[in-house]
Design a protein around this motif. Structure first.
Motif, PDB file in Angstrom:
ATOM      1  N   SER B  44      43.656  15.515  -0.059  1.00 46.61           N
ATOM      2  CA  SER B  44      44.518  15.805  -1.207  1.00 46.61           C
ATOM      3  C   SER B  44      44.723  17.315  -1.379  1.00 46.61           C
ATOM      4  O   SER B  44      45.699  17.739  -1.993  1.00 46.61           O
ATOM      5  N   LEU B  45      43.792  18.101  -0.833  1.00 41.25           N
ATOM      6  CA  LEU B  45      43.891  19.571  -0.905  1.00 41.25           C
ATOM      7  C   LEU B  45      44.543  20.151   0.347  1.00 41.25           C
ATOM      8  O   LEU B  45      44.567  21.372   0.523  1.00 41.25           O
ATOM      9  N   ASP B  46      45.026  19.303   1.234  1.00 38.84           N
ATOM     10  CA  ASP B  46      45.677  19.716   2.481  1.00 38.84           C
ATOM     11  C   ASP B  46      44.725  20.477   3.411  1.00 38.84           C
ATOM     12  O   ASP B  46      45.127  21.358   4.169  1.00 38.84           O
ATOM     13  N   ILE B  47      43.440  20.118   3.321  1.00 39.98           N
ATOM     14  CA  ILE B  47      42.446  20.736   4.205  1.00 39.98           C
ATOM     15  C   ILE B  47      41.666  19.637   4.922  1.00 39.98           C
ATOM     16  O   ILE B  47      40.569  19.842   5.436  1.00 39.98           O
ATOM     17  N   GLY B  48      42.274  18.441   4.977  1.00 47.51           N
ATOM     18  CA  GLY B  48      41.619  17.289   5.598  1.00 47.51           C
ATOM     19  C   GLY B  48      41.881  17.221   7.098  1.00 47.51           C
ATOM     20  O   GLY B  48      42.524  18.102   7.681  1.00 47.51           O
ATOM     21  N   TYR B  49      41.396  16.150   7.681  1.00 56.48           N
ATOM     22  CA  TYR B  49      41.525  15.969   9.135  1.00 56.48           C
ATOM     23  C   TYR B  49      42.973  16.034   9.626  1.00 56.48           C
ATOM     24  O   TYR B  49      43.233  16.686  10.652  1.00 56.48           O
TER      25      TYR B  49
END
Lengths: 246, 246
Positions: B44-49
């Motif tokens: 959701s923070l655009d720092i995922g896989y």
């Protein structure tokens, strides 16, 4: 959720941490989800564990068949829909459809459940619960064969295993998904890399318990392969037939 | 979900099929949920896989501490809330609170994550992602000690194990929850029946792979007990310290 109480749906998201080495949904996770949604639907129909445990009963999965056109991929949403097709005094047939995020059906499952008395460890009578009347949805389609009754596996090539603390579930017997992991482990990683599962049939035949020593064996027969977990006295605990995609 | 993007919550229901033999939430399932909600929050923070995999990177759990006043019980709802406390170039501290259906906090967790390059298998630089700025929530309280750095376990009483197909995850190394199952299996069922886990610290030190043979050993020290998985060359794969309730 639908407004028809005879159908129950739930949507899931496949995270990276849940995937198998092929970056797809693992079969044991699908079985876990099937058990979960069956539980939630039964609870919503007042025939779940909170209700039947008053008579000392619990739900136990007896047979299972799954056919997948393809498996959910990492970071993909998928939806399970379940319904009861039919029931008798000592069994209940529950079916499932698996859909992708666009609503395309990517697989089906058929499950056979029994209720077991936790004290006697024997099957209990389902028809003492009047709420089971009227829950069947025989018109919903599940175009796959019923779970096969599997024959004994003949093989001299066996692997030993002793059931551990983490293998044991709520009912004090081995977790239904854990048997499947052990059966899948009959094939090496490079086989699984090349051969996704197209269909699986599973028969749960006898409860296994903590500390029990078992033998695990497989009997490949071309594209379909049979595997089995056998207790020390030679009786079968569970059997599986895997049809691998070419 | 909250409106503050620095906090992320999810509610779960503990089904009978998910429970351990004590009819409570198993520690490996809580760790699975912790990894799941961390994944969903990072996404959701655009720092995922999906984002970091463009540079060939993936998130890996490095250390973990959990303290539980009590464990969720069968058929109980529970809620996890997570936030990032802090981060550096090569690590990120993510905390969690676990609440029951009435909103009472029943436990806390602290996790340390790194990002690893999937090709080099080395830590990667987190600060190349500008979106990580502004996500920290240092004022949220997590009143438990940080994950301890655990010492090597000394024991001559070891159990051998070879990692199987079902133990391997998406990153082609052993699943983080599977190590915990193997570590818990150092104690027999009757010990677990009497001693729920009050706190656990886990250090993930080295990746283990398919087919690898390891030794598992435990060193009880009163109410706190240490366990470890060691590779064939003697290097440590993972260590745990369990504080059991009396």
């Amino acid at each position: 959720m639908t407004t028809d109480h005879r159908l129950y749906s739930a949507r899931y998201f496949l995270t990276p941490g849940e995937c198998n080495a092929q970056q797809l949904m693992p079969l044991p996770l699908l079985v876990e989800r099937i058990i979960e949604i069956a539980t939630l639907h039964a609870d919503s129909l007042d025939i779940g564990y909170p209700t039947i445990s008053r008579e000392g009963n619990t739900w136990v999965l007896s047979r299972l068949a799954i056919e997948m056109k393809r498996w959910p991929r990492v970071d993909e949403y998928y939806e399970l829909t379940t319904w009861v097709e039919n029931f008798g005094r000592f069994w209940s047939d529950r079916n499932l459809a698996i859909a992708d995020a666009d609503g395309n059906t990517i697989g089906y499952a058929r499950t056979v459940w029994v209720i077991m008395n936790m004290e006697t460890r024997r099957p209990a009578d389902l028809t003492i619960y009047p709420q089971i009347e009227g829950i069947c949805n025989p018109e919903a389609e599940c175009p796959i064969d019923r779970p096969a009754k599997l024959a004994k596996v003949e093989s001299d090539d066996t692997v030993g295993y002793t059931f551990q603390y983490s293998d044991i579930d709520f009912n004090r017997h081995v977790n239904s998904c854990r048997y499947i992991e052990l059966l899948l482990n009959c094939w090496p990683m490079d086989w699984h890399d090349e051969h996704p599962i197209a269909r699986v049939d599973i028969n749960y035949l006898k409860e296994a318990h903590y500390g029990e020593q078992v033998s695990i064996m497989a009997e490949p027969q071309g594209q379909t392969a049979h595997a089995e977990i056998v207790s020390a006295d030679g009786t079968s605990i569970s059997r599986a037939a895997f049809r691998f995609a070419p």
